[in-house]
Enzyme design. Sequence first.
Site, mmCIF file in Angstrom:
data_model
loop_
_atom_site.group_PDB
_atom_site.id
_atom_site.type_symbol
_atom_site.label_atom_id
_atom_site.label_comp_id
_atom_site.label_asym_id
_atom_site.label_seq_id
_atom_site.Cartn_x
_atom_site.Cartn_y
_atom_site.Cartn_z
ATOM 1 N N PHE A 143 0.894 -1.631 -0.131
ATOM 2 C CA PHE A 143 -0.018 0.406 -0.008
ATOM 3 C C PHE A 143 0.796 1.273 0.087
ATOM 4 O O PHE A 143 1.516 0.961 0.969
ATOM 5 C CB PHE A 143 -0.606 0.247 1.425
ATOM 6 C CG PHE A 143 -1.785 1.294 1.148
ATOM 7 C CD1 PHE A 143 -2.407 0.938 0.616
ATOM 8 C CD2 PHE A 143 -1.446 2.327 1.659
ATOM 9 C CE1 PHE A 143 -3.526 2.137 0.793
ATOM 10 C CE2 PHE A 143 -2.433 3.769 1.521
ATOM 11 C CZ PHE A 143 -2.918 3.853 0.566
ATOM 12 N N ASP A 231 8.986 3.571 1.703
ATOM 13 C CA ASP A 231 8.249 4.140 2.404
ATOM 14 C C ASP A 231 8.346 3.828 3.675
ATOM 15 O O ASP A 231 7.134 2.500 4.299
ATOM 16 C CB ASP A 231 6.854 3.473 1.596
ATOM 17 C CG ASP A 231 5.581 4.147 2.115
ATOM 18 O OD1 ASP A 231 5.906 4.328 2.737
ATOM 19 O OD2 ASP A 231 4.626 3.756 1.260
ATOM 20 N N LYS A 260 2.595 11.124 7.336
ATOM 21 C CA LYS A 260 1.943 11.102 8.617
ATOM 22 C C LYS A 260 2.550 11.875 9.903
ATOM 23 O O LYS A 260 1.835 12.770 9.798
ATOM 24 C CB LYS A 260 1.699 9.160 8.294
ATOM 25 C CG LYS A 260 0.685 8.529 7.602
ATOM 26 C CD LYS A 260 0.155 7.227 7.829
ATOM 27 C CE LYS A 260 -0.982 7.415 6.799
ATOM 28 N NZ LYS A 260 -0.609 6.116 5.867
HETATM 29 C C1 LIG Z 1 -0.509 6.061 4.580
HETATM 30 C C2 LIG Z 1 0.519 5.519 3.704
HETATM 31 C C3 LIG Z 1 0.355 6.169 2.557
HETATM 32 C C4 LIG Z 1 -0.099 6.698 1.950
HETATM 33 O O1 LIG Z 1 -0.185 8.293 2.271
HETATM 34 P P1 LIG Z 1 -1.807 9.904 1.956
HETATM 35 O O2 LIG Z 1 -1.308 10.597 3.049
HETATM 36 O O3 LIG Z 1 -3.101 8.418 2.348
HETATM 37 O O4 LIG Z 1 -1.841 9.896 0.476
HETATM 38 C C5 LIG Z 1 1.987 5.698 1.078
HETATM 39 N N1 LIG Z 1 2.323 4.616 2.234
HETATM 40 C C6 LIG Z 1 1.972 4.066 3.103
HETATM 41 C C7 LIG Z 1 3.066 2.278 3.380
HETATM 42 C C8 LIG Z 1 0.746 4.774 3.921
HETATM 43 O O5 LIG Z 1 0.670 3.576 5.363
#
Ligand SMILES: *Cc1c(COP(=O)(O)O)cnc(C)c1O
Length: 412
Positions: A143, A231, A260
């Site tokens: 994700f 990520d 985040k």
């Molecule tokens: C939440 C998340 C994203 C996307 O972030 P948004 O601010 O919702 O666009 C990308 N990668 C990971 C691992 C995430 O948990």
Amino acid sequence: MTNQTSQQLIALEEKYGAHNYHPLPVVLEKGEGVYVWDVEGKRYYDFLSAYSAVNQGHSNPRIIAKLKEQADKLTLTSRAFYNAELGKYEEFMTNLFGFDKILPMNTGAEAVETALKLARKWGYEKKGIPVGEAIIVVCKDNFHGRTTTIISFSNDEDARRHFDPYTAGFTAVEYNDTEALKALFQEKGKNICGFLVEPIQGEAGVNVPSEGYLTACKALCTEHNILFIADEIQTGIARTGKMLAIDHEGIQADVLVLGKALSGGAYPVSAVLANDDIMEVIQPGQHGSTYGGNSLACAVAREALQVVLDDKLADNAERLGKVFRSELEKLIEQFPLFKSVRGKGLLNALLINDTPESETAWNFCLAMKDNGLLAKPTHGNIIRFAPPLVMTDDQLADCIAIIQKTAAEFKS
Ligand SMILES: *Cc1c(COP(=O)(O)O)cnc(C)c1O
């Protein structure tokens, strides 16, 4: 219009909002630390922390004070001009994470997009991949966000279906399988510019890879001159018991993606970090964002990270995570409803003993809600537990008691 009930406010969202989420039926209007309150005044422990964006606790006083102070001074200039906060923030971030440069963005998906563009351009201009042939390797069940390109390499049918045609140039490999990665790199390594990976797969259900997996991936990337792109949007900023999840293996990413909790939930702030030999491929006019690097974001993010450091939130996550898993192990012995627990630091998941299609995990979350604890299932029968990292031992004990009480009462 004042004093509307939860039912009325839910009805408003149902009627006027797009139905792109399926929220737990609770309407929150106030938060403080590990707690949130609904419009009827009932208090809950928040065990989602806005998908790990609120690691520093709801409305963290230091972050909110900084937000207000900076909002009164200057919020946005665009990057057409320099601003007094950006350079200081960039110096702070690059020193903290050990990179030459940072590229500031707003949301997580934008930062991932930035990393993908950076990897491709680096692949053509530095690695010498023939133009149009660059491949980025991703992991199955990933994700990384919701843009058309990012969902192009998702294997979640809900995320993908009918959003085609998809962006080309991505190949998926099994997560936690170094042999598969090695074989792919051997076959196509010359055209591969990047390997994008979540150190723990959060949305897929807190999939923790075997020890040494990330180290092996990084070594394979180095061997084949491929960028290791971590990520850490969900796993970073102390969530798993270290500042970054890859710190558990003592490795450095070539490209680091953050979001985040970078702002502690006060403002959308994301970032991509890399060294000069990579970041220099992006020149003026080639990438950007109107809000990226704005004064408010920079001031808020710097304070949000300083809170993580000053309050030793990584150590707290590490310590409380161990307590949480060992207490849940005891509940697993006691209740056949629970299958197993896994995670790192305060990013954990409880597996429910039922099929992924069953409503059991959802119903258990509803029952926990009634007892004052908010968590949400991810992928059917898995419940993610990720409270703010400012939690105390007493609060955690209270939460375990709520989970136990709910399990004792629960009829599936
Ligand atoms: C939440 C998340 C994203 C996307 O972030 P948004 O601010 O919702 O666009 C990308 N990668 C990971 C691992 C995430 O948990």
